[in-house]
Write an enzyme that holds these catalytic residues in place. Structure first.
Site, PDB file in Angstrom:
ATOM      1  N   TYR A 178      79.702  -9.109  69.638  1.00 49.77           N
ATOM      2  CA  TYR A 178      80.836  -8.249  68.749  1.00 49.77           C
ATOM      3  C   TYR A 178      81.964  -9.074  68.488  1.00 49.77           C
ATOM      4  CZ  TYR A 178      77.981  -4.402  70.878  1.00 49.77           C
ATOM      5  OH  TYR A 178      77.183  -3.475  71.319  1.00 49.77           O
ATOM      6  N   SER A 219      68.580  -5.186  77.083  1.00 48.75           N
ATOM      7  CA  SER A 219      68.957  -4.230  75.912  1.00 48.75           C
ATOM      8  C   SER A 219      67.866  -4.263  74.859  1.00 48.75           C
ATOM      9  CB  SER A 219      70.274  -4.382  75.336  1.00 48.75           C
ATOM     10  OG  SER A 219      70.717  -3.611  74.317  1.00 48.75           O
ATOM     11  N   ASN A 220      67.557  -3.473  74.113  1.00 50.57           N
ATOM     12  CA  ASN A 220      66.766  -3.243  72.841  1.00 50.57           C
ATOM     13  C   ASN A 220      65.065  -3.751  73.356  1.00 50.57           C
ATOM     14  OD1 ASN A 220      68.492  -2.445  70.829  1.00 50.57           O
ATOM     15  ND2 ASN A 220      69.368  -4.545  71.535  1.00 50.57           N
ATOM     16  N   SER A 250      83.724   4.656  69.107  1.00 45.99           N
ATOM     17  CA  SER A 250      84.895   5.294  68.483  1.00 45.99           C
ATOM     18  C   SER A 250      86.028   4.566  68.489  1.00 45.99           C
ATOM     19  CB  SER A 250      85.082   6.610  68.713  1.00 45.99           C
ATOM     20  OG  SER A 250      86.192   7.009  67.634  1.00 45.99           O
ATOM     21  N   GLU A 280      91.370  10.642  68.434  1.00 43.80           N
ATOM     22  CA  GLU A 280      90.794  12.163  68.329  1.00 43.80           C
ATOM     23  C   GLU A 280      89.388  12.137  68.835  1.00 43.80           C
ATOM     24  OE1 GLU A 280      92.299  10.667  65.952  1.00 43.80           O
ATOM     25  OE2 GLU A 280      94.353  11.932  65.956  1.00 43.80           O
ATOM     26  N   ALA A 325      88.926  11.058  72.799  1.00 39.16           N
ATOM     27  CA  ALA A 325      89.190  12.139  73.677  1.00 39.16           C
ATOM     28  C   ALA A 325      87.994  13.558  73.628  1.00 39.16           C
ATOM     29  CB  ALA A 325      90.544  12.965  73.255  1.00 39.16           C
ATOM     30  N   ASN A 361      84.978  13.124  72.810  1.00 41.74           N
ATOM     31  CA  ASN A 361      83.736  12.774  73.269  1.00 41.74           C
ATOM     32  C   ASN A 361      83.572  12.598  74.864  1.00 41.74           C
ATOM     33  OD1 ASN A 361      82.572  12.231  70.754  1.00 41.74           O
ATOM     34  ND2 ASN A 361      83.145  10.043  70.847  1.00 41.74           N
TER      35      ASN A 361
END
Length: 304
Positions: A82, A170-171, A267, A271, A274, A276
């Protein structure tokens, strides 16, 4: 809840900037939020819901992580691929410096892609240095690939020396893939992190992993790139959401948790961050859980 034991972990939800729009939200005061956690097969505790940071650069990740921690998140997911481990670390240290959390309060996951790298031990050490948090709570093999078994052995060494607390993969989507990567392992994975959403529910793999105490962690819980609108606008999910006075996203996240998954919605929106995490004040009925289970099409949206 099935397959895994949930325990309550009490943290403070700093409500300022963290309102999800629910009836009980109050931006003026701090509220107590009970964030459940799972006990992994190695004895460590992992929150059942966290923040994903895929596609975020370092500056965005720092703000997202800091905001999430203020909202009560205690699980943060990143990866070397990432390119935002530094930002994640800055966001965590910022919250620590302000006394919101201690290092022991937060659970950090990162990942390494296997390949023709010279030294996996050094890559693990690099991630630790980049994050700057002393140790990594969970390190995953990001996906199957060349020299994956060598990477697994390096992760076992890191667990033994304490620079990584738990290891996972993972995956990996089939029992055959799981058996191949764990053959000869001294330490079993605690997590298999996979694409998982209402259209692809990993139920067969979940059932296979249960005797090993291995939990599936869901990335792209809303379907991911190009599919979020389709998943969130599902008519069945919409009806259940209206019945509970919740958003479609909250119903989907609640389904993940009650179905025995750990879930990491991504995210950068304060907003949505919060919203989620505001999923612990209601429960889906057995009938609703069965209805959502019926949405499973065995349809993946990505090929990782």
């Amino acid at each position: 809840m099935k397959n895994i034991l949930l325990c309550g972990l009490m943290v403070m939800l700093l409500a300022t900037g963290c309102s999800s729009g629910s009836d009980n939200a109050d931006n003026e005061t701090a509220a107590t939020l009970e964030v459940p956690y799972v006990v992994l097969n190695d004895g460590h505790r992992m929150p059942v819901l966290g923040l994903g940071t895929w596609t975020q650069d370092n500056d965005t990740a720092e703000e997202s992580v800091y905001t999430a921690i203020k909202c009560g998140y205690r699980l943060i997911d990143t990866a070397r691929y990432y390119g935002n481990e530094a930002g994640v670390g800055r966001g965590v240290r910022r919250a620590m410096d302000e006394g919101i959390i201690t290092r022991e309060d937060i659970f950090i996951t990162s990942k390494i892609v296997p390949g023709s790298y010279a030294d996996y031990d050094e890559l693990i050490a690099q991630s630790n240095r980049t994050l700057g948090l002393g140790y990594i709570d969970l390190m995953l093999i990001h996906q199957p690939g060349y020299r994956e078994k060598e990477l697994y052995r390096a992760l076992e060494r890191a667990v033994k020396n304490g620079t990584v607390k738990s290891l996972g993969i993972s995956n990996y989507y089939t029992p055959e893939e799981f058996r191949a990567i764990t053959e000869g392992a001294k330490i079993m994975p605690v997590i298999v992190q996979n694409e998982n959403h209402i259209c692809y529910q990993n139920t067969d793999l979940q059932k296979y992993l249960e005797p090993f105490g291995v939990i599936i962690e869901s990335w792209y819980p809303f379907g991911g790139r190009g599919h979020v609108r389709e998943v969130l606008n599902d008519a069945v999910i919409g009806k259940i959401a209206r019945d509970h006075g919740k958003s479609a996203a909250q119903v989907i996240l609640r389904w993940h948790i009650q179905a025995g998954y750990v879930v990491i919605p991504g995210s950068s929106s304060p907003e949505h961050i919060a919203e989620n995490i505001d999923v612990f004040g209601f429960e889906l009925t057995d009938e609703e859980m069965n209805i959502i289970a019926g949405l499973n099409q065995g349809r993946r949206f990505e090929n990782w």
